[in-house]
Design an enzyme around this catalytic site. Structure first.
Site, mmCIF file in Angstrom:
data_model
loop_
_atom_site.group_PDB
_atom_site.id
_atom_site.type_symbol
_atom_site.label_atom_id
_atom_site.label_comp_id
_atom_site.label_asym_id
_atom_site.label_seq_id
_atom_site.Cartn_x
_atom_site.Cartn_y
_atom_site.Cartn_z
ATOM 1 C CB SER A 160 -0.882 0.011 1.255
ATOM 2 O OG SER A 160 -1.461 1.272 1.470
ATOM 3 C CE1 TYR A 186 -2.834 -1.915 6.019
ATOM 4 C CE2 TYR A 186 -2.703 0.355 5.257
ATOM 5 C CZ TYR A 186 -3.008 -0.977 5.023
ATOM 6 O OH TYR A 186 -3.476 -1.368 3.783
#
Length: 328
Positions: A160, A186
């Site tokens: 990501s 994350y």
């Protein structure tokens, strides 16, 4: 090791769909494993692979729920596995290897995002454990089959642009000393996914195993289950009627568009002889050292071979893996 992290200038782009990419692909006789393949982005990936003739195995925690999504697809089967349970991973891989199938594609699509702090049974921070360590162990257990598959195999790890939040801290991967922040955690996990592809490719290339990392785009779906409605609105991800924004020019994509880069990495002849790269919009991404947060490109630390090797060895220690050729 040198990473070929340069755009190829493909004919595809942000608006390309997975079906567009796969139009000339023939996966007859091929076998793929797709984690997280029962919903949203992963489900679209599975659909396209199956439509091109591949047999697709989808490891899931809840086979009953997954079967409802997958039962209408030809040559697709859900099999029980939990990325946070090493014994479950070992059962899954043992059964798969015993079947004698080749493993032509391994797509590591499952993940969690911005969760409250949780830990696996060994105390590893949960986002890192789910997104990285579980897939690291799965790939290790499948290593003999990956290595022995005739014609080579491709491994695709989903990352990501959140990797741009700051990389990882090898001295405190589990947030024991740092205050836990769900977004930093994350970002660390997504950086680990990118570095995993670098280190795996360095080990696998001589055996015909090439690894790639993918930013699929921003696709609103189950991954956002831990975000409040207000947080989702702040990201600009929903329209006034509550529907998901689809605007690939701003990286907001539909599942059809989001799966395109995974399918491109899985099937494109443009990548023959190339591996260990971070890809987005159906091309290899450019290295951008200091771009806008959330903008295109990959940060240098996420494709750094030295950092990738350090993370690889740390992951093997955390999981107590001593497999020759994979951990050395």
């Amino acid at each position: 090791m040198t990473i070929f992290q340069k755009p190829l200038g493909t004919a595809f782009g942000a608006f390309t769909t997975a079906q567009d990419v796969a139009v000339d692909a023939d996966l007859s006789g091929k076998t793929a494993i797709v984690t997280g393949g029962a919903s949203n982005l992963g489900l679209e990936t599975v659909k396209v692979l199956a439509s091109k003739g591949a047999t697709v195995i989808v490891p899931v925690r809840d086979t009953d729920a997954a079967s409802q999504s997958l039962s209408h697809l030809p040559n697709v089967r859900a099999v029980k596995m939990d990325l946070l349970d090493p014994s479950s991973i070992k059962r899954f891989t043992s059964d798969f290897i015993a079947n004698g199938r080749s493993l032509d594609l391994l797509i590591l699509n499952a993940g969690v995002m911005a969760t409250p702090l949780f830990r696996d049974r060994n105390g590893n921070e949960g986002q890192f454990a789910t997104n990285h360590l579980g897939h690291f162990l799965l790939t290790a257990a499948l290593w003999p089959r990956l290595r022995d598959t005739t014609g080579g195999t491709r491994v695709i790890a989903l990352s990501s642009r959140a990797h741009q939040l700051g990389g990882l801290d090898l001295s405190d991967l589990d947030f024991r000393r740092r205050t836990y922040d769900k977004w930093l955690a994350y970002g660390q996990a997504k950086t680990a996914n990118a570095l995993f592809a670098v280190a795996l490719d360095s080990r696998g290339a001589e055996h015909g195993i090439r690894a790639y990392c993918v930013h699929p785009g921003s696709i609103l779906g189950p991954l956002a289950r831990h975000l409040s409605d207000e947080e989702i609105r702040q990201f600009g991800a929903v329209n006034t009627d509550g529907s998901a924004v689809v605007d690939p020019s701003r990286d907001f994509k539909s599942p059809h568009q989001g799966a395109a880069t995974s399918i491109w990495c899985a099937t494109s002849p443009d990548l023959l002889g190339i591996g260990g790269v971070y890809c987005e919009d159906c091309d290899i991404a450019a290295i951008v050292a200091d771009g806008q947060l959330g903008g295109p490109g990959v940060r240098p630390f996420a494709v750094d071979p030295g950092v990738a090797e350090d993370l690889w060895l740390a992951s093997a220690r955390l999981l107590d893996i001593h497999q020759p050729g994979y951990c050395s």
